[in-house]
Design a protein around this motif. Structure first.
Motif, PDB file in Angstrom:
ATOM      1  N   GLY A 231       0.826  -1.199   0.000  1.00 42.24           N
ATOM      2  CA  GLY A 231       0.000   0.000   0.000  1.00 42.24           C
ATOM      3  C   GLY A 231       0.860   1.248   0.000  1.00 42.24           C
ATOM      4  N   PHE A 232       0.580   2.167  -0.927  1.00 45.64           N
ATOM      5  CA  PHE A 232       1.260   3.461  -0.976  1.00 45.64           C
ATOM      6  C   PHE A 232       0.341   4.511  -0.358  1.00 45.64           C
ATOM      7  CE2 PHE A 232       2.846   1.524  -5.108  1.00 45.64           C
ATOM      8  CZ  PHE A 232       4.120   1.210  -4.622  1.00 45.64           C
ATOM      9  N   VAL A 233       0.855   5.291   0.595  1.00 49.20           N
ATOM     10  CA  VAL A 233       0.020   6.305   1.235  1.00 49.20           C
ATOM     11  C   VAL A 233       0.903   7.444   1.721  1.00 49.20           C
ATOM     12  CG1 VAL A 233       0.103   5.225   3.528  1.00 49.20           C
ATOM     13  CG2 VAL A 233      -1.832   6.687   2.925  1.00 49.20           C
ATOM     14  N   GLY A 234       0.365   8.652   1.700  1.00 48.49           N
ATOM     15  CA  GLY A 234       1.081   9.785   2.255  1.00 48.49           C
ATOM     16  C   GLY A 234       0.856   9.902   3.748  1.00 48.49           C
ATOM     17  N   ASP A 235       1.621  10.775   4.383  1.00 46.78           N
ATOM     18  CA  ASP A 235       1.469  10.950   5.822  1.00 46.78           C
ATOM     19  C   ASP A 235       0.117  11.548   6.161  1.00 46.78           C
ATOM     20  OD1 ASP A 235       2.611  13.109   4.399  1.00 46.78           O
ATOM     21  OD2 ASP A 235       3.313  14.083   6.216  1.00 46.78           O
ATOM     22  N   GLY A 236      -0.424  12.394   5.285  1.00 48.00           N
ATOM     23  CA  GLY A 236      -1.758  12.940   5.531  1.00 48.00           C
ATOM     24  C   GLY A 236      -2.834  11.886   5.443  1.00 48.00           C
ATOM     25  N   GLY A 237      -2.817  11.086   4.390  1.00 49.32           N
ATOM     26  CA  GLY A 237      -3.819  10.047   4.207  1.00 49.32           C
ATOM     27  C   GLY A 237      -3.743   8.954   5.243  1.00 49.32           C
ATOM     28  N   PHE A 238      -2.521   8.619   5.685  1.00 47.56           N
ATOM     29  CA  PHE A 238      -2.399   7.540   6.658  1.00 47.56           C
ATOM     30  C   PHE A 238      -3.130   7.861   7.949  1.00 47.56           C
ATOM     31  CE2 PHE A 238      -0.603   5.270  10.211  1.00 47.56           C
ATOM     32  CZ  PHE A 238      -0.549   3.966   9.745  1.00 47.56           C
ATOM     33  N   LEU A 239      -3.031   9.093   8.404  1.00 49.00           N
ATOM     34  CA  LEU A 239      -3.659   9.422   9.684  1.00 49.00           C
ATOM     35  C   LEU A 239      -5.153   9.673   9.556  1.00 49.00           C
ATOM     36  CD1 LEU A 239      -0.941  11.460  11.578  1.00 49.00           C
ATOM     37  CD2 LEU A 239      -1.807   9.184  12.049  1.00 49.00           C
ATOM     38  N   MET A 240      -5.714   9.449   8.376  1.00 45.71           N
ATOM     39  CA  MET A 240      -7.171   9.457   8.228  1.00 45.71           C
ATOM     40  C   MET A 240      -7.767   8.089   8.528  1.00 45.71           C
ATOM     41  SD  MET A 240      -7.842  11.925   4.953  1.00 45.71           S
ATOM     42  CE  MET A 240      -7.375  13.654   5.009  1.00 45.71           C
ATOM     43  N   THR A 241      -7.129   7.035   8.064  1.00 42.71           N
ATOM     44  CA  THR A 241      -7.668   5.680   8.284  1.00 42.71           C
ATOM     45  C   THR A 241      -6.592   4.684   8.712  1.00 42.71           C
ATOM     46  OG1 THR A 241      -7.384   5.196   5.927  1.00 42.71           O
ATOM     47  CG2 THR A 241      -9.571   5.952   6.622  1.00 42.71           C
ATOM     48  N   GLY A 242      -5.429   5.179   9.104  1.00 42.54           N
ATOM     49  CA  GLY A 242      -4.333   4.280   9.458  1.00 42.54           C
ATOM     50  C   GLY A 242      -4.624   3.379  10.638  1.00 42.54           C
ATOM     51  N   GLN A 243      -5.611   3.785  11.472  1.00 40.68           N
ATOM     52  CA  GLN A 243      -5.967   2.933  12.604  1.00 40.68           C
ATOM     53  C   GLN A 243      -6.537   1.594  12.152  1.00 40.68           C
ATOM     54  OE1 GLN A 243      -7.724   5.492  11.603  1.00 40.68           O
ATOM     55  NE2 GLN A 243      -9.861   4.880  11.469  1.00 40.68           N
ATOM     56  N   GLU A 244      -6.946   1.497  10.872  1.00 44.81           N
ATOM     57  CA  GLU A 244      -7.461   0.221  10.379  1.00 44.81           C
ATOM     58  C   GLU A 244      -6.393  -0.857  10.351  1.00 44.81           C
ATOM     59  OE1 GLU A 244     -10.303  -0.852  10.065  1.00 44.81           O
ATOM     60  OE2 GLU A 244     -11.618   0.876   9.774  1.00 44.81           O
ATOM     61  N   ILE A 245      -5.135  -0.483  10.547  1.00 44.42           N
ATOM     62  CA  ILE A 245      -4.095  -1.500  10.639  1.00 44.42           C
ATOM     63  C   ILE A 245      -4.407  -2.473  11.774  1.00 44.42           C
ATOM     64  CG2 ILE A 245      -2.450  -0.400  12.239  1.00 44.42           C
ATOM     65  CD1 ILE A 245      -1.524  -1.991   8.852  1.00 44.42           C
ATOM     66  N   ALA A 246      -5.181  -2.004  12.768  1.00 45.92           N
ATOM     67  CA  ALA A 246      -5.624  -2.894  13.843  1.00 45.92           C
ATOM     68  C   ALA A 246      -6.467  -4.035  13.282  1.00 45.92           C
ATOM     69  CB  ALA A 246      -6.425  -2.113  14.884  1.00 45.92           C
ATOM     70  N   THR A 247      -7.222  -3.771  12.223  1.00 43.86           N
ATOM     71  CA  THR A 247      -8.031  -4.808  11.584  1.00 43.86           C
ATOM     72  C   THR A 247      -7.150  -5.888  10.978  1.00 43.86           C
ATOM     73  OG1 THR A 247      -9.735  -3.159  11.104  1.00 43.86           O
ATOM     74  CG2 THR A 247      -9.825  -5.213   9.852  1.00 43.86           C
ATOM     75  N   ALA A 248      -6.006  -5.487  10.432  1.00 43.65           N
ATOM     76  CA  ALA A 248      -5.069  -6.470   9.874  1.00 43.65           C
ATOM     77  C   ALA A 248      -4.569  -7.411  10.956  1.00 43.65           C
ATOM     78  CB  ALA A 248      -3.901  -5.759   9.201  1.00 43.65           C
ATOM     79  N   PHE A 249      -4.238  -6.868  12.118  1.00 46.24           N
ATOM     80  CA  PHE A 249      -3.790  -7.723  13.221  1.00 46.24           C
ATOM     81  C   PHE A 249      -4.922  -8.625  13.704  1.00 46.24           C
ATOM     82  CE2 PHE A 249      -0.563  -4.426  13.361  1.00 46.24           C
ATOM     83  CZ  PHE A 249       0.588  -5.153  13.661  1.00 46.24           C
ATOM     84  N   HIS A 250      -6.114  -8.046  13.823  1.00 44.41           N
ATOM     85  CA  HIS A 250      -7.253  -8.807  14.346  1.00 44.41           C
ATOM     86  C   HIS A 250      -7.599  -9.990  13.459  1.00 44.41           C
ATOM     87  CE1 HIS A 250     -10.801  -9.334  16.846  1.00 44.41           C
ATOM     88  NE2 HIS A 250     -11.577  -9.343  15.766  1.00 44.41           N
ATOM     89  N   HIS A 251      -7.456  -9.796  12.137  1.00 40.83           N
ATOM     90  CA  HIS A 251      -7.826 -10.857  11.206  1.00 40.83           C
ATOM     91  C   HIS A 251      -6.616 -11.570  10.600  1.00 40.83           C
ATOM     92  CE1 HIS A 251     -12.166 -10.195  11.328  1.00 40.83           C
ATOM     93  NE2 HIS A 251     -11.870  -8.919  11.465  1.00 40.83           N
ATOM     94  N   LYS A 252      -5.444 -11.278  11.170  1.00 35.32           N
ATOM     95  CA  LYS A 252      -4.225 -12.039  10.873  1.00 35.32           C
ATOM     96  C   LYS A 252      -3.840 -12.014   9.392  1.00 35.32           C
ATOM     97  CE  LYS A 252      -4.744 -15.083  14.893  1.00 35.32           C
ATOM     98  NZ  LYS A 252      -5.784 -14.260  15.512  1.00 35.32           N
ATOM     99  N   VAL A 253      -3.824 -10.816   8.836  1.00 33.47           N
ATOM    100  CA  VAL A 253      -3.281 -10.624   7.493  1.00 33.47           C
ATOM    101  C   VAL A 253      -2.184  -9.575   7.586  1.00 33.47           C
ATOM    102  CG1 VAL A 253      -5.372 -11.297   6.271  1.00 33.47           C
ATOM    103  CG2 VAL A 253      -5.034  -8.892   6.905  1.00 33.47           C
TER     104      VAL A 253
END
Length: 560
Positions: free
Chosen positions: A440-462
């Motif tokens: 995934g390519f993302v800027g620093d501005g865009g990451f802090l809009m939905t970057g918390q969804e990285i928790a979903t990756a951990f939760h669902h083990k991807v």
């Protein structure tokens, strides 16, 4: 098809879950809410048939579902609660609408007997989503669930694909009904008219400088191969629409670049010189047409417009030939046509290809990190089936210009320019294809809009790998600011966290890249970790675009 059998009475929430199964749904993305508890219970009963992904923000859930829809051609399914949940989800619906991605969004709704009292979290979704969706409906009668859900999936995939919004009232989900489940209808896709391909080939035979642009959605692997074979057999130069890099092999000699934001000026100039424009799957919208400047709208340049929805053909540009057809059916029909024996435009194609190769050469940039060189080295190191996701922002023009998406790879990006798309899309892509590498390519501005969804990756083990390009600003807006109001910096500077430590706080893999030779080893370590990963790429804030520095923009503005 076997006739539907009326089942014993079920709760509306369970009928809804069963309706999703009947439509072939295997994945759904949600943020839970009390407005659809009964549907959640129905999904529990179907937990072995539908993988339910729990997300942290409704926009993230819809972006994940939209990425699923892009990759599979089947409607992505998202489920959110009423009021604020639906409002958060609207960004993803707009992405699906402008990207022509099949999507079904279910929204929990207030009890219908409380309608028009401004009840808690009440919204009229027919009014709210009317300009954003292909169709909006509300189910208040449990007995109509199979009918309306089947139609929702039909609408999402027919003609120009897009999003459908279905509100599900709260008490309806608790009503009992004895109704049959309805399977998808067996509908054959529209094929080109009998004289469409002969007329196309006749026009092609008269051309001197043809150019094809591929866009659209729901391309199958067979369709992509067929359109490639047709275009290559006729030696036609091929560009892709905005953020449609996955539709044609960027390493192929016939590939000449992309017509979108940040398109090469040479390609734009050459497009204006073409004498036959093959628009295959693209709407020829604002980005592809470079702000509606490529052609005369009355049709001075002959256009062949191929699109699955007749209403889009001629909407802006009057074509010399419009072909209403499923894109894959058109590709197979075109491939079967006898190629032009000796195309006179081979030199034209070579000229456009040379221009593409020239713009992809990495310039010299100041500082320890030459991002162009680093990305080109990364391209060589990634698997042949990598999935790329991108966000909106100036950073996104770097991989578009300097990298090539090859055969077998996929590229997902929001054509509506939605920031915050890339991280949840990368997670959705990894859930859809867990065995493929996702970058995934993302800027620093865009990451802090939905970057918390990285928790979903951990939760669902991807384990997607997110490259965060950090220049401590909203780069695109700063670029425009410097062009129009040079030196007057307002509201575009950012303060950021340490992104590597952010992912490490979840137990993931974090890296920081500040030099050219650090990117590939960092990504390789991230891949080897098997964990969700962030590679923070600290870029030079002065190099605000891949063609201009802030100082250069100010100098240009001073001359204007």
């Amino acid at each position: 098809m076997t006739a539907a059998v009326t089942r014993e009475a079920r709760l509306g929430g369970h009928i809804l879950a069963d309706a999703l199964v009947a439509q072939g749904v295997t994945h759904a993305f949600c943020v839970p809410g009390e407005s659809y508890l009964d549907l959640l219970d129905g999904l529990y009963a179907q937990r072995n048939r539908i993988q339910l992904t729990t997300c942290r923000f409704e926009a993230g859930a819809v972006h994940m579902a939209e990425a699923y829809g892009k990759l599979t051609g089947r409607p992505g399914v998202a489920i959110v609660t009423r009021g604020p949940g639906a409002c958060h989800a609207a960004i993803g619906v707009h992405v699906a609408f402008q990207d022509s991605t099949p999507l079904v969004l279910l929204i929990g709704q207030i009890p219908f007997e409380e309608t028009d009292r401004e009840s808690f979290q009440e919204v009229d979704y027919r009014k709210m989503f009317a300009p954003l969706a292909k169709w909006v409906t509300q189910i208040d009668d449990a007995a109509r669930i199979p009918e309306l859900m089947a139609h929702a999936f039909d609408v999402a995939t027919s003609g120009r694909p897009g999003p459908v919004v279905v509100a599900i009232s709260e008490e309806m989900q608790r009503k009992m009904a004895a109704v049959p489940d309805l399977a998808p209808a067996a509908v054959l896709p529209p094929h080109p008219a009998p004289d469409a391909i002969p007329r196309l080939m006749e026009m092609l035979g008269r051309a001197q400088r043809p150019l094809a642009v591929i866009g659209g959605s729901r391309w199958t692997a067979e369709g992509r191969a067929a359109i490639r074979d047709f275009l290559v057999a006729n030696d036609i130069p091929v560009a892709v629409g905005f953020r449609r890099q996955g539709l044609f092999d960027g390493t192929h000699p016939n590939f000449v670049g992309d017509l979108g934001v940040g398109a090469d000026a040479t390609l734009v100039a050459k497009a204006k010189q073409c004498d036959l424009f093959l628009a295959i799957g693209t709407r020829i919208g604002e980005t592809v047409s470079q702000g509606y400047t490529l052609f005369d709208m009355a049709g001075a340049t002959p256009i062949v417009h191929v699109y699955p929805d007749q209403a889009e053909i001629g909407r802006v540009y009057r074509p010399a030939l419009g072909i209403t057809a499923d894109l894959n059916a058109f590709a197979l029909a075109a491939k079967a046509a006898q190629p032009i024996a000796k195309p006179v435009w081979s030199g034209w194609r070579a000229e456009l290809r040379a221009a593409r190769e020239a713009q992809a050469k990495a310039p010299q940039y100041d500082g320890s990190l030459n991002l162009a060189v680093a990305l080109q080295e990364l391209e060589k190191a990634l698997p042949a089936d990598t999935i790329f996701t991108t966000d909106a922002g100036n950073f996104a023009t770097w991989p578009t210009r300097f990298m090539h998406v090859s055969e077998g790879q996929d590229f997902l990006g929001p054509t509506n320019g939605a920031m915050g798309y890339s991280v949840p899309a990368a997670i959705g892509a990894k859930i859809t294809h867990p065995d493929r590498t996702v970058i995934g390519f993302v800027g620093d501005g865009g990451f802090l809009m939905t970057g918390q969804e990285i928790a979903t990756a951990f939760h669902h083990k991807v384990a997607p790998i997110i490259l965060v390009f950090n220049n401590q600003m909203y780069g695109t807006i700063r670029m425009h600011q410097e062009r129009h109001y040079p030196g007057r910096v307002s509201a575009t500077q950012l303060t950021n966290p340490d992104f590597a430590r952010f992912i490490e706080s979840f137990g993931g893999h974090g890296e920081i890249v500040e030099a050219t030779d650090q990117l590939v080893p960092a990504v390789k370590r991230a891949m080897a970790s098997g964990k969700p990963a962030i590679v923070e790429v600290r870029t030079n804030p002065e190099q605000v675009t891949n063609r201009s520095t802030i100082e250069q923009l100010r100098a240009q503005a001073a001359k204007a």
